[in-house]
Design an enzyme around this catalytic site. Structure first.
Site, PDB file in Angstrom:
ATOM      1  CB  ALA A  66      -3.704 -16.855  -1.985  1.00  0.00           C
ATOM      2  N   GLY A 105      -2.838 -12.170  -4.600  1.00  0.00           N
ATOM      3  CA  GLY A 105      -1.454 -12.268  -4.159  1.00  0.00           C
ATOM      4  C   GLY A 105      -0.474 -12.134  -5.312  1.00  0.00           C
ATOM      5  CD  GLU A 108      -1.906  -8.648  -1.735  1.00  0.00           C
ATOM      6  OE1 GLU A 108      -2.182  -9.867  -1.745  1.00  0.00           O
ATOM      7  OE2 GLU A 108      -2.064  -7.923  -0.743  1.00  0.00           O
ATOM      8  CD  GLU A 128      -7.006 -10.388  -2.913  1.00  0.00           C
ATOM      9  OE1 GLU A 128      -7.511  -9.555  -3.707  1.00  0.00           O
ATOM     10  OE2 GLU A 128      -5.825 -10.770  -3.003  1.00  0.00           O
TER      11      GLU A 128
END
Ligand SMILES: NC(=O)c1ccc[n+]([C@@H]2O[C@H](COP(=O)([O-])OP(=O)(O)OC[C@H]3O[C@@H](n4cnc5c(N)ncnc54)[C@H](O)[C@@H]3O)[C@@H](O)[C@H]2O)c1
Length: 692
Positions: A66, A105, A108, A128
């Site tokens: 992210a 992310g 993901e 994370e």
């Protein structure tokens, strides 16, 4: 080629669309990246000429996570969820082409593609948890569906990465591309189309969840397995609960669990502290008056004086990264012992499978021992680690001055002595610096670098870089007794002693500190270090509890007894003998012992540390409050989910801390409790250390 945004573009080659993300340095999922993917996918679906889509990244890595700078700010459209939903629901195959690291992310995103290929060097992870979070874009529900719950548990609770081979083995990628990734991914896409391979969405896959469904104790067994390592942290447990939801609930309900737990972590204090610490650590590398282009002194060979506890551990750091070391001792016996301990440490690491037998030999061969200080003449950096005695250190530095080559860095590992005084005996004080390693020096991540009044900027810069090379986190501090780390420790130890005189027992004080999240309490720490550090048999006159314990041969863990009794495995248990001694001391001092609450014990141990930190900032000994936090997290095991003492102070509020300190000052009449002027000023202005 069409630009989708300033961070993404689209090319179409023979029916295969290639969306390329280009957001240096690590292709973080910034707004422009999300928009680029969303628009790119939309255009590809609308374009009949496109049969399949490859998602690839320019630069050194696939999407590595992210954009953490967007955290805490207003949400920027399109959101990641909407972008990923569009990808997963696309009617044409989307293939992620992965190189570098697909993290957080980024992974993901790849999990919302229909296929994943990578090059041989690619790495994958959901880190994370290290920021006190969980993957909040479906990763908790999709990863177990691809690699199974067991593997997902390992990856998500540790944040550890896996390589391409392991990813292939676990089904996380369909193929490892030989040769150029882009061409390989396009060829893979063509194969999917030619062979008419159906699109599967990971959300619909169940087969990998079955073994967890058949194993009802899996989750609790795993919890016990990681309990020690993750004590006090919320995020590992929440990651586990999400994987449990993936196993036991339909996908959309699992997503709802992920959302709820993610929001809870995101708005909670632990993640705030861990995110703060992430930046604090990076900030510590920046020295305002030492610019990045300051020339460095090349360090190709290191000398270490003293093969004791610290000298041995320090030498291992160099050997671990291939730097040759010359260790000097005064006696053959001490040298043999020191080298023997190093070999044994390496052998133990090899026995655990963490390094090979060959590594043991390579590393030991890099460490040469001798009794002749003249062998240090060709070293670029020399680290002194002899007994903590100023006269001895001065004698050694004087000799070093005549032996070391011009420009060599002369460092002391002293825990608390004055670097300026040590430097003053040389004709080159600008070359002298403190390199304070923490015990065990081959394990602890912190290197406290102590600059003297005239230490050269090139010397500072070289040591900061060197720290990185030997995989330490460096914090630059100034000279004062105990520097930053130990100076903050002193007032805590003072209060711990006062508490046991007033009514608490060592194990009660220690329990409070342990429960707070520290690896051990004040008395366990003293026992580990040895109660006789700085104690003198000749002058000892039973004046303090410590004197009496040392006189009785209770000198800490190494003698099997200190504040605690120890069994053969060094497990502590409270000692009735010590309790008796403490009660006698209370009586002698005319103190009526009382029940002391856990809150009082905690405040009295922790608030003086914060106060000392404030004084350190006032005096300019530390550059910034966050450096103090890095020191305490990496040097003393302060729980990172509380950020560090200064971040913790901000989270409580400086006004509350000042008020509590004044309360104790009034109660005791002791100026020990006088709050530092800096803290008082910040409290009055409604500010925190973060505002400095
Ligand atoms: N032990 C810790 O936890 C710790 C942590 C940080 C810093 N330090 C500092 O590191 C230094 C060393 O501490 P230690 O715990 O390793 O002590 P130690 O007693 O284990 O080792 C000191 C070694 O230095 C050798 N020595 C003494 N004089 C010498 C000389 N003239 N030439 C060569 N070798 C000589 C001794 O033989 C001994 O092996 C001290 O300044 C200490 O304050 C210790």
């Amino acid at each position: 080629m069409t630009a989708l945004t300033d961070m993404a573009d689209l090319t179409i080659e023979d029916g295969i669309a290639i969306i390329t993300i280009d957001n240096p340095p690590v292709n973080a999922l910034s707004q422009g990246v999300r928009q680029g993917i969303k628009d790119g996918v939309e255009q590809c679906l609308a374009d009949d000429a496109v049969q399949a889509v490859v998602l690839i990244c320019a630069g050194r890595t696939f999407i590595a996570g992210a954009d953490i700078t967007e955290f805490g700010g207003p949400p920027k459209e399109p959101g990641l969820h909407a972008t990923l939903d569009d990808m997963e629901n696309a009617s044409k195959p989307i293939i992620a082409a992965i190189h570098g690291t697909a993290l957080g992310g980024g992974l993901e995103t790849a999990l919302c593609c229909h296929f994943r290929v990578c090059d041989a060097g690619a790495r994958f992870g959901l880190p994370e948890v290290n920021l006190g979070l969980l993957p909040g874009a479906g990763g908790t529900q999709r990863l177990p569906r691809v690699v199974g719950a067991e593997k997902a548990l390992q990856m998500m609770t540790s944040g550890a990465q896996i390589g391409a081979d392991e990813a292939l083995e676990n089904g996380l990628v369909e193929d490892i591309v030989d040769g150029e990734l882009r061409a390989g991914a396009i060829a893979f896409a063509r194969k999917i189309i030619d062979e008419n391979i159906p699109l599967t969405k990971i959300r619909d896959r169940e087969e990998k969840l079955q073994s967890a469904r058949d194993n009802p104790t899996l989750f609790n067994d795993f919890r016990s397995h990681i309990a020690r390592k993750t004590r006090g942290f919320l995020a590992p447990e929440y990651n586990i609960q999400c994987i449990e939801a993936a196993v036991n609930l339909p996908f959309d309900e699992g997503m709802a669990v992920e959302r709820k737990l993610f929001m809870e972590l995101m708005s909670g204090p632990q993640s705030a502290a861990q995110q703060y610490f992430f930046f604090a650590e990076r900030q510590a590398a920046k020295i305002p008056d030492v610019p990045a282009d300051t020339p460095e002194i090349p360090i190709n060979k290191v000398g270490v004086i003293g093969a004791g506890t610290m000298g041995g551990g320090i030498s291992m750091n160099m050997a671990n990264v291939g730097i040759p070391v010359e260790i000097i001792e005064t006696q053959q016996e001490a040298l043999d012992r020191g080298l023997g301990v190093i070999r044994m440490n390496y052998a133990n690491t090899a026995a655990k499978g963490r390094i090979s037998a060959e590594d043991v030999e390579t590393r030991c061969n890099l460490i040469n021992g001798s009794l002749d200080m003249y062998n240090l003449a060709d070293c670029d950096l020399i680290i002194e680690a002899v007994f903590e005695n100023m006269e001895l250190k001065k004698e050694i530095f004087q000799k070093l001055d005549s032996i070391a080559k011009p420009g060599a860095i002369l460092a002391s590992n002293t825990s608390a002595l004055d670097i300026n005084e040590i430097a003053s005996v040389t004709r080159r004080p600008e070359s002298v610096i403190g390199l304070h390693f923490f015990s065990p020096a081959n394990v602890m991540k912190l290197l406290e670098i102590v600059r003297g009044d005239v230490t050269g900027k090139d010397v500072i810069k070289s040591c900061m870089s060197f720290a990185k090379r030997i995989r330490k986190t460096a914090v630059l501090v100034g000279v004062c007794p105990g520097f930053v780390g130990n100076r903050i420790l002193f007032p805590r130890q003072t209060q711990a002693q006062a508490l046991i005189l007033e009514g608490a027992l060592p194990h009660e004080v220690d329990k409070v500190l342990f429960d707070f999240g520290l690896p051990m309490g004040a008395f366990q720490m003293s026992d580990l270090a040895g109660l006789d550090i700085g104690w003198n048999r000749e002058t000892s006159n039973s004046e303090t509890i410590r004197d009496v314990l040392c006189e009785a041969g209770r000198r800490g863990q190494k003698t099997g007894a200190g504040y605690y009794d120890y069994d053969e495995k060094r497990n502590p248990s409270p000692s009735s003998r010590v309790e008796q001694i403490i009660l006698q001391f209370s009586e002698k001092a005319g103190i009526e012992r009382r029940e002391i609450s856990e809150d009082e014990m905690l405040e009295r141990c922790i608030y003086p540390m914060i106060n000392e930190g404030a004084k350190i900032l006032e005096e300019g000994i530390a550059i910034r409050a966050s450096d103090i936090d890095v020191t305490w997290v990496y040097g003393y095991g302060w729980p990172v989910y509380r950020g560090g003492p200064m971040h913790y102070a901000d989270s409580i509020g400086l006004d509350a801390i000042v008020a509590t300190m004044r309360k104790y000052q009034e109660q005791t009449g002791d100026d020990f409790w006088e709050p530092a002027p800096l803290m008082v000023r910040l409290a009055e202005e409604g500010k925190g250390f973060k505002d400095l």
